[in-house]
Enzyme design. Structure first.
Site, mmCIF file in Angstrom:
data_model
loop_
_atom_site.group_PDB
_atom_site.id
_atom_site.type_symbol
_atom_site.label_atom_id
_atom_site.label_comp_id
_atom_site.label_asym_id
_atom_site.label_seq_id
_atom_site.Cartn_x
_atom_site.Cartn_y
_atom_site.Cartn_z
ATOM 1 C CG HIS A 382 76.318 -20.971 -44.905
ATOM 2 N ND1 HIS A 382 76.762 -20.713 -46.181
ATOM 3 C CD2 HIS A 382 75.472 -19.953 -44.606
ATOM 4 C CE1 HIS A 382 76.222 -19.598 -46.630
ATOM 5 N NE2 HIS A 382 75.427 -19.108 -45.687
ATOM 6 C CG ASP A 386 78.229 -19.844 -51.135
ATOM 7 O OD1 ASP A 386 78.681 -19.895 -49.977
ATOM 8 O OD2 ASP A 386 78.937 -19.668 -52.147
#
Length: 411
Positions: A382, A386
């Protein structure tokens, strides 16, 4: 004249190695290119072979010792003839004693199989060269089809009950009389490295997993229609992995950040798709790489994966086979896994997990239809991706796999 036996030159990514097995002992004759020793590194097992016909004169680094690149490990004398093995001239009682109290000579594959199946190697009779215990011998013993080399000796008469050992049962047999048996074996270098990298991935990456499911019926129908012609033309069976590799290549082109990696404070975008395929081997999980997968056809993918599978089984994968990779596919479905969260393969940004094909009732145009479904899992870093890029990638994979013609038409 003695010749030095040195460890091979290790690649830059391999710091050192461990002597796993000496297949010859000092004084034994060897043929040219006959296997002398196995060196286990973090990634592969390297073989040391005899440089010529001759005799192994001296072992300088024993089994289990750590060695560096090009370090001297033994000496070899070309042109000489070795002595007959000592056990051949020893009396029968000595043979029994040796077979009972010393470790048998095992091939690396046999040693790993014995550890995994909890088999006592000393109870297995070897059918290989010079009585070497092979992997097949261990498997046969585990199934009850191999006869022990010698019968276990009777306990010494008048020995105290607390000291005299009981006759050793088969390692696969149930334990009685309240015995609690434990066995301690060292981790292989490859297993230790896999453990280190998995922990590193969880500690350094902001790892998250997103899921989707894919209807496998279109691919299964296509495979059923063309599998015979495909195998006849290309000499390899049509599997499911090639479709997933090609779909992943197309999805990576559309979402290049999934194919990227983090290097310090920089994002490295790769203009090629090198797809790693996770393979389970006797020594641990290995990830050989399909280089330039974007230029490979279905048959190329299938034949290369089959070749890697054979190499992994025989311990022949090289460092080059597993170096690099921009994205990884792991297929836990071959073991029956219905759903899982795969762990990243650093420094890659994402890994795709395939799972078992399971028939489930699905709603199609307002009707309930039984379809062969597979859950897909995408674990991603992450810090780099995204949720939008990760989910879009997985949806693209789903669309391409449910309509394989889109892979060919690039739509």
């Amino acid at each position: 004249m003695a010749t030095d036996i040195k460890a091979p030159t290790f690649p830059e990514s391999v710091a050192d190695g461990t002597i796993a097995t000496w297949h010859k002992q000092p004084g034994e004759s060897c043929k040219r290119d006959e296997l002398l020793a196995d060196i286990e590194t973090d990634k592969v097992v390297l073989e040391i072979v005899a440089p010529a016909d001759g005799v192994l004169k001296e072992i300088l680094k024993g089994e289990g010792e750590t060695i560096l690149s090009e370090e001297l490990i033994g000496r070899f004398s070309a042109g000489e003839t070795g002595d007959a093995p000592a056990v051949a001239a020893a009396p029968a009682t000595a043979e029994v004693s040796s077979a009972t109290h010393s470790d048998p000579v095992l091939s690396p594959a046999a040693r790993r199989a014995a550890e995994e199946l909890n088999v006592n190697p000393g109870a297995v009779s070897g059918t290989g060269k010079d009585g070497r215990v092979t992997k097949e011998d261990v498997l046969a013993f585990a199934k009850g089809g191999n006869t022990p080399v010698v019968a276990a000796p009777e306990p010494a008469a008048q020995a105290p009950a607390s000291v005299a050992p009981k006759s050793q049962p088969s390692p696969m047999a149930p334990v009685f009389d309240g015995e609690r048996v434990e066995k301690r074996v060292p981790m292989t270098r490859i297993r230790a490295k896999v453990a280190e990298r998995l922990v590193e991935a969880q500690q350094t990456a902001a790892m998250l997993t997103t899921f989707n499911e894919v209807n496998m019926k279109p691919i299964m129908d296509l495979r059923a229609q063309y599998k015979d012609k495909f195998e006849k033309r290309h000499g390899v069976k049509m599997g499911f992995m090639s479709f997933f590799v090609k779909a992943a290549v197309e999805a990576l082109k559309r979402q290049p950040v999934v194919n990227a990696s983090i290097d310090g404070n920089d994002i490295v975008y790769h203009g090629y798709q090198d797809i790693g395929v996770a393979v389970s081997s006797d020594r641990g999980l290995v990830v050989p790489v399909l280089r330039n997968a974007e230029s490979m056809g279905l048959s190329d993918v299938e034949s290369t994966i089959r070749e890697y599978g054979t190499k992994a089984r025989d311990g022949k994968l090289s460092i080059e086979d597993m170096t690099g990779g921009t994205f990884t596919i792991s297929n836990g479905g071959v073991f029956g896994s219905l759903l899982s969260t795969p762990i990243l393969n650093p420094p890659q940004a994402a890994i795709l997990g395939m799972h078992k094909i399971q028939e489930r009732p699905m709603a199609v145009n307002g009707e309930v239809v039984i379809l062969p479904m597979m859950y897909l899992a995408l674990s991603y870093d992450h810090r780099l991706l995204d949720g939008k890029e990760a989910v879009t990638f997985l949806v693209t994979m789903k669309e391409l796999l449910e309509d394989p013609a889109r892979i060919l038409l690039d739509v």
